[in-house]
Scaffold this active site. Structure first.
Site, PDB file in Angstrom:
ATOM      1  N   GLY A   1      56.479  54.748  -1.481  1.00 59.06           N
ATOM      2  CA  GLY A   1      57.089  55.982  -0.989  1.00 59.06           C
ATOM      3  C   GLY A   1      56.140  57.164  -1.037  1.00 59.06           C
ATOM      4  N   VAL A   2      56.197  58.014  -0.031  1.00 60.79           N
ATOM      5  CA  VAL A   2      55.407  59.253  -0.064  1.00 60.79           C
ATOM      6  C   VAL A   2      56.267  60.485   0.186  1.00 60.79           C
ATOM      7  CG1 VAL A   2      53.141  58.319   0.461  1.00 60.79           C
ATOM      8  CG2 VAL A   2      54.666  58.879   2.336  1.00 60.79           C
TER       9      VAL A   2
ATOM     10  N   GLY B   1      56.859  53.631   8.602  1.00 59.01           N
ATOM     11  CA  GLY B   1      57.893  52.911   7.902  1.00 59.01           C
ATOM     12  C   GLY B   1      58.833  53.951   7.331  1.00 59.01           C
TER      13      GLY B   1
ATOM     14  N   HIS C   1      58.595  63.341  10.625  1.00 58.57           N
ATOM     15  CA  HIS C   1      59.524  62.280  10.237  1.00 58.57           C
ATOM     16  C   HIS C   1      60.671  62.841   9.383  1.00 58.57           C
ATOM     17  CE1 HIS C   1      60.197  57.904   8.963  1.00 58.57           C
ATOM     18  NE2 HIS C   1      60.924  58.571   8.067  1.00 58.57           N
ATOM     19  N   GLU C   2      60.320  63.734   8.450  1.00 55.51           N
ATOM     20  CA  GLU C   2      61.331  64.271   7.535  1.00 55.51           C
ATOM     21  C   GLU C   2      62.269  65.265   8.240  1.00 55.51           C
ATOM     22  OE1 GLU C   2      61.669  62.756   4.635  1.00 55.51           O
ATOM     23  OE2 GLU C   2      59.865  61.647   5.164  1.00 55.51           O
TER      24      GLU C   2
ATOM     25  N   HIS D   1      64.790  63.415   9.963  1.00 53.16           N
ATOM     26  CA  HIS D   1      65.875  62.983   9.066  1.00 53.16           C
ATOM     27  C   HIS D   1      66.941  64.069   8.956  1.00 53.16           C
ATOM     28  CE1 HIS D   1      65.044  59.080   7.441  1.00 53.16           C
ATOM     29  NE2 HIS D   1      63.849  59.400   6.976  1.00 53.16           N
TER      30      HIS D   1
HETATM   31 ZN    ZN Z   1      62.380  58.011   6.675  1.00 52.57          ZN
END
Ligand code: ZN
Length: 175
Positions: free
Chosen positions: A46-47, A100, A143-144, A147
């Protein structure tokens, strides 16, 4: 105990709500940040993690490279907390990237992201900041923020594939 929610959880498919800035120092938000960090630390690759990924529809994400010890200092991703983040500027150019996601286990895919992105957000103390990024961190921002808008990368990926163990060991980071 906070944990990652299932891919079908409604929080992952709705527009998350802004956090009132005066509530950032509150125990509720500070506890949420702690929970998010704890869940992220349990994810070996995870990052970054967004609040909806633990079922909380609020506009918060944090970045912490759990793979940092193994990572070269030059490519290390900084720790960040982003509350009510917005991407205020991007490069014109996009590039293809393999992604991912903690919420989509065992799958990777290719997506197009802006090469550079500038984020404006509040930190965990309620201070506003602006940060420029390129490379992986720019992709993480996009990406975040996706979300927080109820979008998973698989909603726009043009190719996806299942992982195998070797692939996971060699390259991947999840966000
Ligand atoms: Zn994600």
């Amino acid at each position: 105990m906070a944990k990652l929610v299932d891919q079908k959880h409604p929080a992952l498919h709705q527009i998350a709500e802004e956090v009132p800035v005066e509530e950032i120092p509150s125990p509720k938000i500070q506890k949420l940040l702690k929970d998010m960090r704890e869940v992220l630390l349990k994810c070996p690759r995870g990052v970054a993690i967004a609040a909806p990924q633990i079922g909380v529809p609020l506009r918060i994400f944090l970045v912490h490279d759990t793979t940092a010890e193994k990572t070269d200092q030059a490519t290390r991703i900084p720790d960040m907390v982003a509350i009510n983040p917005t991407i205020v500027k991007t490069s014109k150019k996009k590039e293809e990237m393999e992604e991912g996601c903690l919420s989509v286990p065992n799958l990777y895919g290719k997506t197009k992201r802006y090469k550079n992105a500038t984020l404006r957000a509040f930190d965990e103390h309620g201070e506003e900041y602006t940060r420029n990024a390129g490379g992986l961190l720019a992709h993480i921002f996009q990406h975040e923020v996706d979300h927080l808008d109820g979008t998973l990368y698989i909603d726009h990926a043009h190719e996806t594939w299942e992982t195998n163990e070797l692939y996971e060991k060699t390259k991947k980071k999840d966000v």
